[in-house]
Design an enzyme around this catalytic site. Sequence first.
Site, PDB file in Angstrom:
ATOM      1  N   ARG A 112     -54.473   3.832 -10.966  1.00 37.06           N
ATOM      2  CA  ARG A 112     -54.323   4.104 -11.454  1.00 37.06           C
ATOM      3  C   ARG A 112     -52.453   4.293 -11.435  1.00 37.06           C
ATOM      4  O   ARG A 112     -51.465   3.661 -12.257  1.00 37.06           O
ATOM      5  CB  ARG A 112     -54.649   5.093 -12.554  1.00 37.06           C
ATOM      6  CG  ARG A 112     -53.732   5.411 -13.984  1.00 37.06           C
ATOM      7  CD  ARG A 112     -54.661   6.591 -14.418  1.00 37.06           C
ATOM      8  NE  ARG A 112     -54.314   6.597 -15.497  1.00 37.06           N
ATOM      9  CZ  ARG A 112     -53.196   7.632 -15.556  1.00 37.06           C
ATOM     10  NH1 ARG A 112     -52.800   8.781 -14.785  1.00 37.06           N
ATOM     11  NH2 ARG A 112     -52.387   8.228 -17.254  1.00 37.06           N
ATOM     12  N   LYS A 136     -67.715   9.628 -20.870  1.00 32.82           N
ATOM     13  CA  LYS A 136     -66.899  10.294 -19.925  1.00 32.82           C
ATOM     14  C   LYS A 136     -66.862  10.581 -18.311  1.00 32.82           C
ATOM     15  O   LYS A 136     -67.484  10.984 -18.193  1.00 32.82           O
ATOM     16  CB  LYS A 136     -65.124  11.091 -20.776  1.00 32.82           C
ATOM     17  CG  LYS A 136     -64.027  10.937 -19.680  1.00 32.82           C
ATOM     18  CD  LYS A 136     -63.136  11.683 -20.458  1.00 32.82           C
ATOM     19  CE  LYS A 136     -61.884  12.117 -19.236  1.00 32.82           C
ATOM     20  NZ  LYS A 136     -61.539  12.643 -18.600  1.00 32.82           N
ATOM     21  N   ASP A 144     -81.273  -8.423   3.101  1.00 34.48           N
ATOM     22  CA  ASP A 144     -80.308  -8.670   4.154  1.00 34.48           C
ATOM     23  C   ASP A 144     -80.538 -10.022   4.867  1.00 34.48           C
ATOM     24  O   ASP A 144     -79.628  -9.942   5.892  1.00 34.48           O
ATOM     25  CB  ASP A 144     -81.026  -7.533   4.913  1.00 34.48           C
ATOM     26  CG  ASP A 144     -80.362  -5.762   4.553  1.00 34.48           C
ATOM     27  OD1 ASP A 144     -79.137  -5.853   3.513  1.00 34.48           O
ATOM     28  OD2 ASP A 144     -80.756  -4.735   5.097  1.00 34.48           O
TER      29      ASP A 144
HETATM   30  S1  IVH Z   1     -60.701   4.407 -22.057  1.00 30.35           S
HETATM   31  C1  IVH Z   1     -55.933   5.515 -22.730  1.00 30.35           C
HETATM   32  N1  IVH Z   1     -63.409   5.400 -21.119  1.00 30.35           N
HETATM   33  O1  IVH Z   1     -60.429   8.980 -18.281  1.00 30.35           O
HETATM   34  C2  IVH Z   1     -56.800   5.305 -21.730  1.00 30.35           C
HETATM   35  N2  IVH Z   1     -61.750   6.790 -20.205  1.00 30.35           N
HETATM   36  O2  IVH Z   1     -58.548  11.019 -19.442  1.00 30.35           O
HETATM   37  C3  IVH Z   1     -58.219   5.867 -20.739  1.00 30.35           C
HETATM   38  N3  IVH Z   1     -62.495   8.233 -18.446  1.00 30.35           N
HETATM   39  O3  IVH Z   1     -57.682   7.825 -16.605  1.00 30.35           O
HETATM   40  C4  IVH Z   1     -58.905   5.158 -20.588  1.00 30.35           C
HETATM   41  N4  IVH Z   1     -64.856   7.458 -18.677  1.00 30.35           N
HETATM   42  O4  IVH Z   1     -60.201   7.728 -15.780  1.00 30.35           O
HETATM   43  C5  IVH Z   1     -62.049   5.642 -20.715  1.00 30.35           C
HETATM   44  N5  IVH Z   1     -65.598   5.600 -20.548  1.00 30.35           N
HETATM   45  C6  IVH Z   1     -63.835   5.685 -20.840  1.00 30.35           C
HETATM   46  C7  IVH Z   1     -63.751   6.888 -19.892  1.00 30.35           C
HETATM   47  C8  IVH Z   1     -62.287   6.613 -19.306  1.00 30.35           C
HETATM   48  C9  IVH Z   1     -63.641   8.140 -17.571  1.00 30.35           C
HETATM   49  C10 IVH Z   1     -61.186   8.411 -17.595  1.00 30.35           C
HETATM   50  C11 IVH Z   1     -59.820   7.225 -16.989  1.00 30.35           C
HETATM   51  C12 IVH Z   1     -58.713   8.095 -18.018  1.00 30.35           C
HETATM   52  C13 IVH Z   1     -59.197   9.364 -18.166  1.00 30.35           C
HETATM   53  C14 IVH Z   1     -58.058   9.832 -18.880  1.00 30.35           C
END
Ligand code: IVH
Length: 329
Positions: free
Chosen positions: A148, A127, A49
Amino acid sequence: RVLCSFSRRLSQMNAKPKTRAQKLRDLINKYRYQYHVLNKLEISESALDSLKHELKKLEDKHPELITPDSPTQRVEGKALSRFRKVEHKVPMLSLEDAFSEEDIHAWEGRLKKILPRGMFEYFGEVKFDGLALSLVYERGVLVRGATRGNGQVGEDITPNIKTIESIPLRLEAAAFLTTNPRIEVRGEAIISKKSLLAITREQKKTGQKIYANSRNLAAGSLRQLDPKLVAKRNIEFFAYDLVTDKDIVRHSEEHEILHGLFFKTDPYAAVCKNLEDVFKFYKKVSDVRERFAYEIDGLVVALNKNDLHARAGVVGKAPRGSIAYKFAP
Ligand code: IVH
């Protein structure tokens, strides 16, 4: 030692403001990375800080020294009245869901029909349950951050995105950037379980809106018009996709490049040689998922070779070469 430290102080005081500002920016950036990406800060938070405070004072005195990527520019003054719409050069797609090993076998079966001679190798990653973001860097500088939206058109929320400390405002000069002057980094903005609890407690106290889960909180926070409020929400960012003009052979390499550009990436992500490996990976992650600091709702499994992934094509709004392998709720 006393003499040494005295002469160092003296030379700091005498350093040209421009040199000192650059030095401070570099130091703050180094410690920001340690703290927000690696989760291990070598100095105290108050020491960090005080470096920020010194830089702020120096820039107030010499406004000509302010650069767009200065750490002081993470929270810019005024609130916006609305967000501008922006088009994604490459659409941001969604994923089809799978819930069982049978679903995954069926998915591979469909891929094998389309790509009969393909040598399959997969990439598995967690995910994240948050909000997908697109970050555009031109010659290493973050120039645009967007949601998005409907996949084609999102909202420009650059000032809000700049408040996320795990997102670099400028990428370190890497050889990769000289051949790729414009890159787009995609990933997920998330809020940890701990921050969700703390924010919910605070919101209850002040009678404000309560969010049902971290995804809604991340989305709601990033859609606020005042970056000062966004900065208080402790939003984190994990990078999972790299869009460039040049071909990258494997998806796993994109992860390596993103890690090398000092982004936070999924520490669990792994290449899986076949579906058996994918199922092992699924088990490994689902066994420890409760202990994760943030919410995840499954895995994303993709063909690791990008040319095969592209050749598999898109059905509706989802690439055939990737799938969301969900955990039981
Ligand atoms: S790959 C084709 N990798 O999942 C689009 N997506 O259901 C996918 N998401 O809109 C991109 N973790 O917001 C990808 N490790 C990951 C992810 C991921 C979360 C989300 C992303 C996407 C949604 C699709």
